[in-house]
Each structure stands twice: as C-alpha cells, then as structure tokens.
Design an enzyme around this catalytic site. Structure first.
Site, PDB file in Angstrom:
ATOM      1  N   CYS A   1       0.834  -1.199   0.000  1.00 49.81           N
ATOM      2  CA  CYS A   1       0.000   0.000   0.000  1.00 49.81           C
ATOM      3  C   CYS A   1       0.872   1.254   0.000  1.00 49.81           C
ATOM      4  CB  CYS A   1      -0.905   0.004   1.222  1.00 49.81           C
ATOM      5  SG  CYS A   1      -1.917   1.486   1.373  1.00 49.81           S
TER       6      CYS A   1
ATOM      7  N   CYS B   1      -0.915   6.783   6.694  1.00 46.77           N
ATOM      8  CA  CYS B   1      -2.041   6.116   7.349  1.00 46.77           C
ATOM      9  C   CYS B   1      -1.557   5.286   8.541  1.00 46.77           C
ATOM     10  CB  CYS B   1      -2.767   5.232   6.340  1.00 46.77           C
ATOM     11  SG  CYS B   1      -4.086   4.225   7.057  1.00 46.77           S
TER      12      CYS B   1
ATOM     13  N   CYS C   1      -2.382   0.299   9.306  1.00 42.78           N
ATOM     14  CA  CYS C   1      -1.585  -0.924   9.218  1.00 42.78           C
ATOM     15  C   CYS C   1      -0.232  -0.702   9.882  1.00 42.78           C
ATOM     16  CB  CYS C   1      -1.382  -1.343   7.765  1.00 42.78           C
ATOM     17  SG  CYS C   1      -2.907  -1.893   6.940  1.00 42.78           S
TER      18      CYS C   1
ATOM     19  N   CYS D   1      -7.818   1.523  -0.099  1.00 42.26           N
ATOM     20  CA  CYS D   1      -7.426   0.867   1.148  1.00 42.26           C
ATOM     21  C   CYS D   1      -7.316  -0.616   0.828  1.00 42.26           C
ATOM     22  CB  CYS D   1      -8.453   1.112   2.249  1.00 42.26           C
ATOM     23  SG  CYS D   1      -8.085   0.204   3.780  1.00 42.26           S
TER      24      CYS D   1
ATOM     25  N   TYR E   1     -20.956  -9.994  27.592  1.00 44.04           N
ATOM     26  CA  TYR E   1     -20.622  -9.096  26.483  1.00 44.04           C
ATOM     27  C   TYR E   1     -21.091  -9.775  25.189  1.00 44.04           C
ATOM     28  CZ  TYR E   1     -17.347  -7.795  30.218  1.00 44.04           C
ATOM     29  OH  TYR E   1     -16.780  -7.475  31.440  1.00 44.04           O
TER      30      TYR E   1
ATOM     31  N   GLU F   1     -25.619  -8.015  27.698  1.00 46.85           N
ATOM     32  CA  GLU F   1     -25.037  -7.005  26.795  1.00 46.85           C
ATOM     33  C   GLU F   1     -25.577  -5.634  27.215  1.00 46.85           C
ATOM     34  OE1 GLU F   1     -23.276  -4.691  24.299  1.00 46.85           O
ATOM     35  OE2 GLU F   1     -22.763  -6.832  24.261  1.00 46.85           O
TER      36      GLU F   1
ATOM     37  N   ASP G   1     -16.435 -12.318  26.245  1.00 52.03           N
ATOM     38  CA  ASP G   1     -15.991 -11.673  24.999  1.00 52.03           C
ATOM     39  C   ASP G   1     -15.978 -10.157  25.221  1.00 52.03           C
ATOM     40  OD1 ASP G   1     -15.273 -11.076  22.427  1.00 52.03           O
ATOM     41  OD2 ASP G   1     -17.175 -11.665  21.511  1.00 52.03           O
TER      42      ASP G   1
ATOM     43  N   CYS H   1      -9.492  -9.555  22.169  1.00 49.91           N
ATOM     44  CA  CYS H   1      -8.850  -8.836  21.070  1.00 49.91           C
ATOM     45  C   CYS H   1      -7.600  -8.093  21.534  1.00 49.91           C
ATOM     46  CB  CYS H   1      -9.825  -7.871  20.403  1.00 49.91           C
ATOM     47  SG  CYS H   1     -10.559  -6.671  21.531  1.00 49.91           S
TER      48      CYS H   1
END
Length: 432
Positions: A83, A91, A94, A170, A269, A293, A360, A387
């Site tokens: 990219c 940017c 990434c 992108c 969650y 949630e 989660d 995550c």
C-alpha cells in the site's frame, strides 16, 4: 566508589537517530535504545539497523516514539509495503505491511508470549493461525470507518493522531467497500462515513453527521462446522470484520467448552447473540443460556436473533451491574453514589451457578471484579475471547488466583497487516 547512572539522552521531536532494533512490542512498535532512552519505533523489524525520526517526546518520560525513515541493515523478512499509504507520517491503520505475512504472525506470537510472561507469569507457546477469507492478508476488512476532512474527502487517520490522511484506496478493505465510491464522494458536512460489506447483499454506506443517526440493519450468515445461523446487526454495530472470524470463533469456543444438553451457560458481552445462539443449540431446551449485553442496539438485535431459542434470556445491562458489582469513581464515591452502590443488586436472571461461561469483553478486558464473579459461578469451563493479549494475560492471572488454570490457548490473525491479534483461551477449574 559508586557512580551515578548517566541521565538518558535528551531527544526532541524531529531528531533523527541511528538505532539497532530489538524485539517487537505490543502496539505495532519495536523496541530500541538510544543512550539510555527507550525508543519505540514503527515501520521497522527486529534485528534491523535504521535511522529513525522522533515523533513523540515528552519531558520526564522515559521513552520516546519514532518512525523508521531509512533502513541501514534490513531484516530478511522485510518486503516493500503493497500500500502506498503504509509508511512514516501516513495512514496509521496498518503496522506491518513491510513484513512478510508469515513473519507478521511470528511477531504477533512473540507479543502474546511476552504479555503472558510479564502479566500472568506464564510460559506459553502459541502460533498465530490464518483465517479463511483474505488474499495474502488483503481485502479482508468488511467494515471500515472513514474520517472526513475539512474539504469533504474521506480518509484514514495517522498513527496516534487525529490528522486525516486522504486516500484513494485501502488495500485491506473488502473490494465491495471501495466499489461504493466512498473515497471519491464529497462528504462535506459529515464527520465520518461508515461502510459495511455484509455476507448478504450489497455494501451499505452510512454517513455520520454531528448528531445521532439511525443506521440500517444488515444480515450476516455464519456457516461453521458446528453451527450455522443468520444474524441481523446494525451497519454501525459490532460484528467481526474478518469474513472468516465469526465461523472460526464459534467452532473454537464450542469445541473448547463442549456444551452438553441441559447445561446452564452465561454469555457475557454477548453482542448480537452469536455465541449465545451456538450455545443454545447445544444445551437444548432443557438447558439455559443467559446473554448479557449493555448496548441498546445490540440487545435489540440479539432479542430478534435469539427469539427462536426458548432457552435463551437476553439481559440488557453492563456485565458488572448484572453481577451487582459496585463501580467506584476515580476520585472516590460521593455519598449519593455510595448509596446507589449499596442498593445495587444482582440481576435476577443471572444465575448463581453456571456450567459454562463465555467472556468476549471489549479491548480493556473483563477485569478483576468480573473475573472474580465469573469464578464464583464455579463453571466447569470458561472460554475467553480477547482482542487484546495484554488484557487477556492480566485476566488470566486473576482467574488463576480464583482457581482456574489456562488449559488451552489459540491465536488468530483476524487483522492481517495490523498489530492486532485475536486470542481464545480455555480456563478450567484446578480444584473444587
């Protein structure tokens, strides 16, 4: 005779220094040192020698941040970023386009191992696995939020910056997103524009003015080895952005937990009900699933998505509120807040015991209080979908103190070209 260590060298924004680059760090940086000062460097790889320009330097801080602007000795894993917007001052989406895809995954594995060693005092071995649905790490992102600059152009933000970089493409975005013309349209008057490319139908574009705006609902199909289902979710709501993520994560979670008919499961969650639906199919009508949630839109979607499962109850609440855990303010609770905390009660639909729990949480993790409440349920197994590896490692230590050991850990490259990695961990009781 004792000697006083030399003070770290003074560095200012704009300075260019020559660095020998060390290990990768969490967040898309590598670690180097310059005359006693730690330097976190982007756009480089372990083992390289580079010239780097300082981008952040604060008085009294023991480290600075920098961008590699010249490679003097390259890593054998270095490649030319595909990219044109992946580079210093451009940017920030990434982090690792300058590395081979295989090496990116090795770097992410190193980060997961380091976080567990540092925060959980555990020596773990894990390899980051590829997900189906992208081509060489590109074209996978099915949801993208673009910022809008003062001229009305859509773009992406720089690293650790509010600056908007106008882009013409992108490469990690699903081609259907670019086909909407989002990057050529004039978005004057809007602050952002979201584009979602669901598994069914055309890509949906939602502009975001300064006020609130209702977003259309899109349909997502999940076809896994252990489960298949259809979910409605807001085009601006949370859904896994990698096309192979939802199915892979459902298979992994249900494979780890091995739900049985008649069991009670808690999905914390819960989002729009992905894991709750898979659990409900396995525990059957004789079992019970409680999905918790806090987001109103997600709860509304979950209620519809889970309506076919009579064993599921959907609870709209923050997870800590559902357990009756007081939330202390940063400055200490006021008398009124303390009174509200004393009145806080466990939600009546949250069970006192559960066989299975799925966690989660958002990037910040579940935390000490929630993990303690989960352990108090005495589940036979906990599946933690994370995550952020640092939050998972920290919460692993909390669970270990509460009697739960890490029995299995898998990591997935759900965000190729970036530093992000998705982990799924199984915790089992060490003793009754």
């Amino acid at each position: 005779m004792t000697t006083t260590p030399a003070a770290p060298a003074s560095l200012a924004v704009g300075d260019v220094v020559t660095l020998d680059v060390g290990a990768v760090a969490h967040g898309g940086f590598c670690v180097a040192r310059h005359e006693g000062r730690v330097v976190f460097v982007r756009h480089t790889l372990p083992g390289e020698r580079v010239n780097a320009q300082v981008t952040e330097a604060r008085e009294g801080q023991r480290f600075v941040r920098a961008d590699c602007v010249e490679v003097l000795r390259a890593s054998p894993h270095r490649v030319t970023p595909p990219c044109p917007y992946a580079g210093p001052g451009l940017c920030g989406g990434c982090d690792f386009q300058h590395a081979t895809l295989a090496h990116q995954r090795e770097l992410k594995s190193s980060v997961v191992r380091e976080q567990f060693a540092r925060l959980a005092k555990q020596d773990i071995q894990v390899a980051v696995e590829a997900l189906p649905g992208d081509h060489e790490g590109l074209g996978w992102r099915t949801r993208v939020e673009f910022a809008v600059d003062d001229s009305g152009r859509a773009g992406l933000r720089g690293s650790r910056s509010h600056d908007i970089v106008p882009v013409e493409t992108c490469l990690i975005a699903d081609p259907r997103i670019l086909a909407t013309g989002v990057l050529t349209h004039d978005w004057s008057g809007d602050s952002a524009v979201d584009v979602a490319a669901p598994s069914e139908g055309e890509a949906v574009v939602v502009s975001v003015p300064s006020g609130e705006q209702d977003a259309p609902v899109v349909t997502e199909h999940v076809v896994a080895q252990t489960f298949s289902g259809t979910f409605e979710v807001s085009a601006r709501g949370f859904w896994q952005v990698h096309p192979g993520a939802a199915a892979t994560f459902v298979d992994t979670v249900t494979g780890m937990l091995e739900p049985r008919a008649g069991e009670t499961a808690l999905d914390l969650y819960a989002g729009v009900g992905l894991f709750a639906a898979a659990l409900a199919e396995r525990v059957g009508e004789s079992g019970k699933v409680v999905a918790v949630e806090s987001d109103a839109g997600a709860v509304a979607s979950a209620a519809g998505n889970l309506a076919a499962y009579p064993s599921v109850a959907v609870v709209r609440a923050r997870v800590d509120d559902a357990f009756g855990v007081p939330r202390a303010s940063r400055s200490g609770p006021t008398r009124q807040r303390a009174q509200r905390q004393r009145k806080l009660r466990r939600h009546p639909l949250v069970p006192l015991r559960a066989d299975l729990v799925v966690l989660d949480p958002p990037r910040t993790g579940a935390g000490r209080d929630v993990t303690a409440q989960v352990a108090a349920l005495e589940p036979r197994a906990i599946a933690y979908v994370a995550c952020d590896p640092s939050a998972l490692a920290r919460d692993s230590a909390f669970l270990a103190a509460a009697g739960y050991e890490l029995a299995e850990l898998r990591a997935f490259d759900a965000f190729p070209m970036t530093h992000h990695v998705e982990c799924i961990a199984l915790f089992t009781r060490t003793a009754p």
